[in-house]
Design a protein around this motif. Structure first.
Motif, PDB file in Angstrom:
ATOM      1  N   LEU A   1     -42.149  26.172 121.583  1.00 63.42           N
ATOM      2  CA  LEU A   1     -42.095  26.761 122.875  1.00 63.42           C
ATOM      3  C   LEU A   1     -42.668  25.857 123.949  1.00 63.42           C
ATOM      4  CD1 LEU A   1     -42.817  30.593 121.830  1.00 63.42           C
ATOM      5  CD2 LEU A   1     -40.617  29.438 122.632  1.00 63.42           C
ATOM      6  N   ASN A   2     -43.804  25.156 123.686  1.00 64.86           N
ATOM      7  CA  ASN A   2     -44.539  24.367 124.491  1.00 64.86           C
ATOM      8  C   ASN A   2     -43.807  22.969 124.684  1.00 64.86           C
ATOM      9  OD1 ASN A   2     -46.501  26.176 125.665  1.00 64.86           O
ATOM     10  ND2 ASN A   2     -47.756  26.039 123.843  1.00 64.86           N
ATOM     11  N   GLY A   3     -42.799  22.685 123.901  1.00 67.38           N
ATOM     12  CA  GLY A   3     -42.082  21.553 123.980  1.00 67.38           C
ATOM     13  C   GLY A   3     -42.714  20.374 123.314  1.00 67.38           C
ATOM     14  N   HIS A   4     -43.718  20.569 122.530  1.00 69.53           N
ATOM     15  CA  HIS A   4     -44.392  19.439 121.575  1.00 69.53           C
ATOM     16  C   HIS A   4     -43.515  19.263 120.483  1.00 69.53           C
ATOM     17  CE1 HIS A   4     -47.643  19.881 124.407  1.00 69.53           C
ATOM     18  NE2 HIS A   4     -47.803  21.242 124.168  1.00 69.53           N
ATOM     19  N   TRP A   5     -42.371  18.572 120.720  1.00 68.08           N
ATOM     20  CA  TRP A   5     -41.248  18.187 119.560  1.00 68.08           C
ATOM     21  C   TRP A   5     -41.868  17.187 118.448  1.00 68.08           C
ATOM     22  CZ3 TRP A   5     -38.355  21.875 120.804  1.00 68.08           C
ATOM     23  CH2 TRP A   5     -38.049  22.318 122.031  1.00 68.08           C
ATOM     24  N   GLU A   6     -42.573  16.105 118.951  1.00 71.57           N
ATOM     25  CA  GLU A   6     -43.137  15.360 117.918  1.00 71.57           C
ATOM     26  C   GLU A   6     -43.943  16.185 116.976  1.00 71.57           C
ATOM     27  OE1 GLU A   6     -44.103  11.579 119.337  1.00 71.57           O
ATOM     28  OE2 GLU A   6     -42.159  11.280 120.395  1.00 71.57           O
ATOM     29  N   LYS A   7     -45.012  16.827 117.661  1.00 63.73           N
ATOM     30  CA  LYS A   7     -46.089  17.633 116.805  1.00 63.73           C
ATOM     31  C   LYS A   7     -45.392  18.735 115.862  1.00 63.73           C
ATOM     32  CE  LYS A   7     -49.800  17.192 120.114  1.00 63.73           C
ATOM     33  NZ  LYS A   7     -50.751  17.574 120.870  1.00 63.73           N
ATOM     34  N   ALA A   8     -44.300  19.121 116.349  1.00 67.67           N
ATOM     35  CA  ALA A   8     -43.575  20.295 115.642  1.00 67.67           C
ATOM     36  C   ALA A   8     -43.021  19.557 114.382  1.00 67.67           C
ATOM     37  CB  ALA A   8     -42.626  21.176 116.533  1.00 67.67           C
ATOM     38  N   GLU A   9     -42.293  18.598 114.600  1.00 66.81           N
ATOM     39  CA  GLU A   9     -41.624  17.821 113.552  1.00 66.81           C
ATOM     40  C   GLU A   9     -42.546  17.395 112.316  1.00 66.81           C
ATOM     41  OE1 GLU A   9     -38.801  14.749 114.651  1.00 66.81           O
ATOM     42  OE2 GLU A   9     -37.804  16.261 115.943  1.00 66.81           O
ATOM     43  N   SER A  10     -43.956  16.844 112.851  1.00 62.33           N
ATOM     44  CA  SER A  10     -45.089  16.419 112.075  1.00 62.33           C
ATOM     45  C   SER A  10     -45.341  17.753 111.124  1.00 62.33           C
ATOM     46  CB  SER A  10     -45.968  15.543 113.033  1.00 62.33           C
ATOM     47  OG  SER A  10     -46.940  16.581 113.477  1.00 62.33           O
ATOM     48  N   LEU A  11     -45.472  18.719 111.694  1.00 65.69           N
ATOM     49  CA  LEU A  11     -45.789  19.997 111.057  1.00 65.69           C
ATOM     50  C   LEU A  11     -45.136  20.256 109.937  1.00 65.69           C
ATOM     51  CD1 LEU A  11     -48.284  22.162 111.099  1.00 65.69           C
ATOM     52  CD2 LEU A  11     -46.798  23.320 112.442  1.00 65.69           C
ATOM     53  N   LEU A  12     -43.828  19.649 110.011  1.00 62.89           N
ATOM     54  CA  LEU A  12     -42.815  20.243 108.934  1.00 62.89           C
ATOM     55  C   LEU A  12     -42.817  19.006 107.715  1.00 62.89           C
ATOM     56  CD1 LEU A  12     -39.631  20.902 110.973  1.00 62.89           C
ATOM     57  CD2 LEU A  12     -41.181  22.438 109.722  1.00 62.89           C
ATOM     58  N   LYS A  13     -43.554  17.871 108.007  1.00 67.25           N
ATOM     59  CA  LYS A  13     -43.314  16.812 106.884  1.00 67.25           C
ATOM     60  C   LYS A  13     -43.881  17.053 105.500  1.00 67.25           C
ATOM     61  CE  LYS A  13     -42.260  13.093 108.771  1.00 67.25           C
ATOM     62  NZ  LYS A  13     -40.802  12.337 108.257  1.00 67.25           N
ATOM     63  N   PRO A  14     -44.556  18.045 105.296  1.00 70.07           N
ATOM     64  CA  PRO A  14     -45.013  18.530 103.966  1.00 70.07           C
ATOM     65  C   PRO A  14     -43.847  19.105 103.258  1.00 70.07           C
ATOM     66  CG  PRO A  14     -46.721  19.088 105.282  1.00 70.07           C
ATOM     67  CD  PRO A  14     -45.769  18.552 106.152  1.00 70.07           C
ATOM     68  N   LEU A  15     -42.777  19.860 103.884  1.00 76.06           N
ATOM     69  CA  LEU A  15     -41.741  19.979 103.485  1.00 76.06           C
ATOM     70  C   LEU A  15     -40.784  19.180 102.985  1.00 76.06           C
ATOM     71  CD1 LEU A  15     -40.317  23.206 105.870  1.00 76.06           C
ATOM     72  CD2 LEU A  15     -41.013  23.407 103.288  1.00 76.06           C
ATOM     73  N   GLU A  16     -40.920  17.951 103.498  1.00 77.43           N
ATOM     74  CA  GLU A  16     -39.693  16.974 103.260  1.00 77.43           C
ATOM     75  C   GLU A  16     -39.785  16.841 101.625  1.00 77.43           C
ATOM     76  OE1 GLU A  16     -38.308  12.812 104.966  1.00 77.43           O
ATOM     77  OE2 GLU A  16     -40.398  13.301 105.411  1.00 77.43           O
ATOM     78  N   SER A  17     -41.098  16.556 101.022  1.00 81.15           N
ATOM     79  CA  SER A  17     -40.971  16.101  99.564  1.00 81.15           C
ATOM     80  C   SER A  17     -40.829  17.687  98.762  1.00 81.15           C
ATOM     81  CB  SER A  17     -42.375  15.512  99.141  1.00 81.15           C
ATOM     82  OG  SER A  17     -43.421  16.279  99.849  1.00 81.15           O
ATOM     83  N   THR A  18     -41.374  18.780  99.031  1.00 74.59           N
ATOM     84  CA  THR A  18     -41.247  19.917  98.304  1.00 74.59           C
ATOM     85  C   THR A  18     -40.042  20.584  98.425  1.00 74.59           C
ATOM     86  OG1 THR A  18     -42.395  21.188 100.057  1.00 74.59           O
ATOM     87  CG2 THR A  18     -43.771  20.068  98.488  1.00 74.59           C
ATOM     88  N   SER A  19     -39.568  20.630  99.581  1.00 79.62           N
ATOM     89  CA  SER A  19     -38.176  21.621 100.007  1.00 79.62           C
ATOM     90  C   SER A  19     -37.217  20.592 100.815  1.00 79.62           C
ATOM     91  CB  SER A  19     -38.712  23.051 100.143  1.00 79.62           C
ATOM     92  OG  SER A  19     -37.352  23.526 100.598  1.00 79.62           O
ATOM     93  N   PRO A  20     -36.704  19.827 100.245  1.00 79.43           N
ATOM     94  CA  PRO A  20     -35.660  18.864 101.341  1.00 79.43           C
ATOM     95  C   PRO A  20     -34.878  19.649 102.027  1.00 79.43           C
ATOM     96  CG  PRO A  20     -35.873  17.886  98.956  1.00 79.43           C
ATOM     97  CD  PRO A  20     -36.614  19.367  99.080  1.00 79.43           C
ATOM     98  N   THR A  21     -34.115  20.530 101.494  1.00 84.15           N
ATOM     99  CA  THR A  21     -33.025  21.476 102.213  1.00 84.15           C
ATOM    100  C   THR A  21     -33.626  22.221 103.442  1.00 84.15           C
ATOM    101  OG1 THR A  21     -31.904  21.563 100.272  1.00 84.15           O
ATOM    102  CG2 THR A  21     -31.375  22.982 101.733  1.00 84.15           C
ATOM    103  N   ASP A  22     -34.971  23.037 102.941  1.00 84.40           N
ATOM    104  CA  ASP A  22     -35.634  23.518 104.153  1.00 84.40           C
ATOM    105  C   ASP A  22     -35.827  22.767 105.243  1.00 84.40           C
ATOM    106  OD1 ASP A  22     -34.981  25.972 102.701  1.00 84.40           O
ATOM    107  OD2 ASP A  22     -37.135  26.207 101.917  1.00 84.40           O
ATOM    108  N   PHE A  23     -36.477  21.457 104.893  1.00 82.65           N
ATOM    109  CA  PHE A  23     -36.718  20.562 105.774  1.00 82.65           C
ATOM    110  C   PHE A  23     -35.846  20.051 106.631  1.00 82.65           C
ATOM    111  CE2 PHE A  23     -37.435  15.994 107.041  1.00 82.65           C
ATOM    112  CZ  PHE A  23     -38.258  16.140 107.800  1.00 82.65           C
ATOM    113  N   THR A  24     -34.772  19.850 106.298  1.00 80.37           N
ATOM    114  CA  THR A  24     -33.590  19.408 106.943  1.00 80.37           C
ATOM    115  C   THR A  24     -33.215  20.438 107.967  1.00 80.37           C
ATOM    116  OG1 THR A  24     -32.832  17.942 105.129  1.00 80.37           O
ATOM    117  CG2 THR A  24     -31.184  18.431 106.819  1.00 80.37           C
TER     118      THR A  24
END
Length: 105
Positions: free
Chosen positions: A61-84
């Motif tokens: 909501l505050n437009g901090h796109w890079e921070k939002a994406e970095s918060l998702l990083k742990p999902l990439e290895s545990t749940s690649p579909t949800d991450f995508t």
């Protein structure tokens, strides 16, 4: 007499309930700056989310796109579909806001 009864009923509503109603209204009207400010100041949210989801939503909501994406990083290895899917949703929102910003100029 009826007006006095309505005012008494209104006064009996809790501050939290009224704040959540206002938050819901602000969200529906897309007044995101006011929405975030009220959430921050009151300590209440319009939805019951985990701390991580609340933070993710605030970042978006505050437009901090890079921070939002970095918060998702742990999902990439545990749940690649949800991450995508989540990453796509964030980037889609970013795109829409960029387009909207250009249209307003």
């Amino acid at each position: 007499r009826r007006h006095d009864d309505q005012r008494k009923e209104f006064m009996n509503l809790s501050d939290e309930f009224i704040t959540r109603l206002i938050l819901d209204y602000l969200r529906r009207k897309r007044f995101f700056t006011a929405f975030c400010a009220l959430e921050e100041e009151s300590g209440w949210t319009s939805e019951d989310l985990s701390k991580e989801l609340t933070l993710l939503r605030k970042l978006i909501l505050n437009g901090h796109w890079e921070k939002a994406e970095s918060l998702l990083k742990p999902l990439e290895s545990t749940s690649p579909t949800d991450f995508t899917k989540a990453l796509f949703s964030i980037r889609k929102q970013q795109f829409f806001e960029l387009v909207e910003g250009r249209e307003q100029k």
